[in-house]
Scaffold this motif. Sequence first.
Motif, PDB file in Angstrom:
ATOM      1  N   ALA A 172       0.781  -1.151  -0.030  1.00 42.74           N
ATOM      2  CA  ALA A 172       0.014   0.152  -0.074  1.00 42.74           C
ATOM      3  C   ALA A 172       0.942   1.211  -0.062  1.00 42.74           C
ATOM      4  O   ALA A 172       1.978   1.183   0.784  1.00 42.74           O
ATOM      5  CB  ALA A 172      -0.846  -0.036   1.214  1.00 42.74           C
ATOM      6  N   GLY A 190       0.388   5.212   0.718  1.00 42.09           N
ATOM      7  CA  GLY A 190      -0.445   6.361   1.494  1.00 42.09           C
ATOM      8  C   GLY A 190      -0.144   7.730   0.451  1.00 42.09           C
ATOM      9  O   GLY A 190      -0.173   7.513  -0.912  1.00 42.09           O
ATOM     10  N   HIS A 244       4.139  10.695   2.352  1.00 35.97           N
ATOM     11  CA  HIS A 244       4.696  11.641   3.268  1.00 35.97           C
ATOM     12  C   HIS A 244       5.833  11.009   3.942  1.00 35.97           C
ATOM     13  O   HIS A 244       6.552  11.708   4.691  1.00 35.97           O
ATOM     14  CB  HIS A 244       3.754  12.505   4.095  1.00 35.97           C
ATOM     15  N   SER A 245       6.166   9.732   3.672  1.00 36.17           N
ATOM     16  CA  SER A 245       7.535   9.299   4.382  1.00 36.17           C
ATOM     17  C   SER A 245       8.526   9.571   3.559  1.00 36.17           C
ATOM     18  O   SER A 245       8.539   9.750   2.230  1.00 36.17           O
ATOM     19  CB  SER A 245       7.195   7.786   4.556  1.00 36.17           C
ATOM     20  N   GLY A 275      -1.794   5.214   6.280  1.00 33.54           N
ATOM     21  CA  GLY A 275      -0.357   5.610   6.105  1.00 33.54           C
ATOM     22  C   GLY A 275       0.198   6.074   7.381  1.00 33.54           C
ATOM     23  O   GLY A 275       1.436   5.684   7.790  1.00 33.54           O
ATOM     24  N   THR A 279       2.932   4.027  10.575  1.00 35.01           N
ATOM     25  CA  THR A 279       4.106   4.434  11.160  1.00 35.01           C
ATOM     26  C   THR A 279       4.017   4.929  12.638  1.00 35.01           C
ATOM     27  O   THR A 279       4.990   5.401  13.182  1.00 35.01           O
ATOM     28  CB  THR A 279       4.785   5.446  10.100  1.00 35.01           C
ATOM     29  N   HIS A 298       2.431  10.772  15.116  1.00 36.55           N
ATOM     30  CA  HIS A 298       1.857  11.256  16.385  1.00 36.55           C
ATOM     31  C   HIS A 298       1.623  13.005  16.279  1.00 36.55           C
ATOM     32  O   HIS A 298       2.583  13.381  15.414  1.00 36.55           O
ATOM     33  CB  HIS A 298       3.106  11.004  17.534  1.00 36.55           C
ATOM     34  N   ARG A 342       8.355  17.138  21.135  1.00 37.97           N
ATOM     35  CA  ARG A 342       7.092  16.994  21.491  1.00 37.97           C
ATOM     36  C   ARG A 342       6.972  15.768  22.520  1.00 37.97           C
ATOM     37  O   ARG A 342       8.060  15.163  22.356  1.00 37.97           O
ATOM     38  CB  ARG A 342       6.167  16.498  20.159  1.00 37.97           C
ATOM     39  N   HIS A 359      11.640   7.160  14.266  1.00 39.97           N
ATOM     40  CA  HIS A 359      10.383   6.970  13.451  1.00 39.97           C
ATOM     41  C   HIS A 359      10.399   6.235  12.320  1.00 39.97           C
ATOM     42  O   HIS A 359      11.090   6.606  11.361  1.00 39.97           O
ATOM     43  CB  HIS A 359      10.141   8.787  12.980  1.00 39.97           C
TER      44      HIS A 359
END
Length: 417
Positions: free
Chosen positions: A38, A40, A43-44, A109, A113, A116, A319, A369
Amino acid sequence: MLEKNWSGTYVYGASRIHTPRTVDEVRDIVASGDRVRALGTRHSFSSLADSPGSLVDLRRIEPVPELDRDAMTVTVSAGVRYGELAAFLQGNGCALHNLGSLPHICVAGACATATHGSGDRNRCLAASVAGIEIVTGGGELVSASRVDSEFAGMVVALGALGIVTRVTLDIEPTYDVRQDSYVDLEWPALDEHLDAVMGSAYSVSMFTDWRERIDRVWLKTRLDGEPFEPPVDVFGARPQPPEQWATLISDDPNLTPRGGSPGPWSERLPHFRLDSTPSNGDEIQSEYFVDRRHAVEAIRAVREVGADLEPVLMIGELRTVAADTMWLSPAYGRDSLALHFTWRNDPREVTRAVAALEAALAPFDARPHWGKVFAIQGGSLARLYDRLDDFRALAERLDPSGQFRNAYVDRLVFGAG
Ligand SMILES: Cc1cc2nc3c(=O)[nH]c(=O)nc-3n(C[C@H](O)[C@H](O)[C@H](O)COP(=O)(O)OP(=O)(O)OC[C@H]3O[C@@H](n4cnc5c(N)ncnc54)[C@H](O)[C@@H]3O)c2cc1C
């Protein structure tokens, strides 16, 4: 094919991208037995989503959101973007618990991962997934929910278990949020008061170039109908004058409103507006999660290698993410501080900076990440994830022929090569 990820820093090697309109079409694609994964909203920043065969992009499948006000859930097609879902929920008086910095990413997507936002009590977005439908090896459509013992391995799954077609998410009544921005928090004040700073709002983000100080502190305060006065200062950081709102992370019009005006959660929790370009664009990102107990030391360790980061660093962000129980979540079992780095698009310099950073963060068992750039290899990752063997077993059961494997998953999850 020459299709690229969002930032243009990775060219997918897959031979084609399918764009099915129905779940049955997804099943047919997978039933062919070919290698497939897949994709998404791209944006990775790495080869994570790629496939040695083909890719499946779900954006043409209608979202068809279904609200269940008794269960307080929404069920929606997995390719829907968070911004679109948020608008639907807000229009119906409902909300999600949190959002990431950008609303442009799709739900499946982002959850794959463990994407967050921030907040001491806010877990990653995948934690609000109550159920999924997933097309697994051979084209079988499987439903799973929190009552299933392996569900904790199925949501943050890096696309390695199949193609998620529908997701059910926890919702709550809508709420308002305001964003207040403060400037110049000195390092000694942060060392002494980190927990108080991060606890001073529903969601707190701090931006820094790791040199002199924290440049900006953004407080996203949940109003819940209570009267609220923003703090006069945040441990010495003072309110950012409106004329200085030009920001460190993006052009001002791309950002959601700051300056204290209350607004719906959907328009304040993300940093970026859905109708604009998030962040800079020509960039690479990395991010690491450390146990909150080591947060102050980890920040100090990064400051010590600040000179190594400087040539290629655009901005850093800090964060917090609450602990969860999802096997591959970087916040698994640990309330975490997430240390983020936006780099200039200079892969060689980024490799150098990442090496320095990972050496500095190694004593804290930093987990990277999954969707960003890192150098940590499979063997070291295995040490960081107690349930990795369980995840491998689950992947082998749902995908016995390895249709959903790629080089990234082979290397980092299965420790091959
Ligand atoms: C400007 C910018 C800001 C960002 N801000 C944040 C942030 O605030 N917080 C954060 O944590 N991350 C952030 N990220 C990282 C981003 O959220 C993650 O990389 C996220 O996974 C991207 O989602 P995507 O939809 O683009 O998925 P892709 O990058 O296309 O794919 C990611 C993974 O999801 C899998 N996948 C996609 N769809 C499905 C599906 N239907 N079924 C099964 N697997 C699927 C893919 O196979 C792949 O393994 C940011 C990235 C950018 C570019």
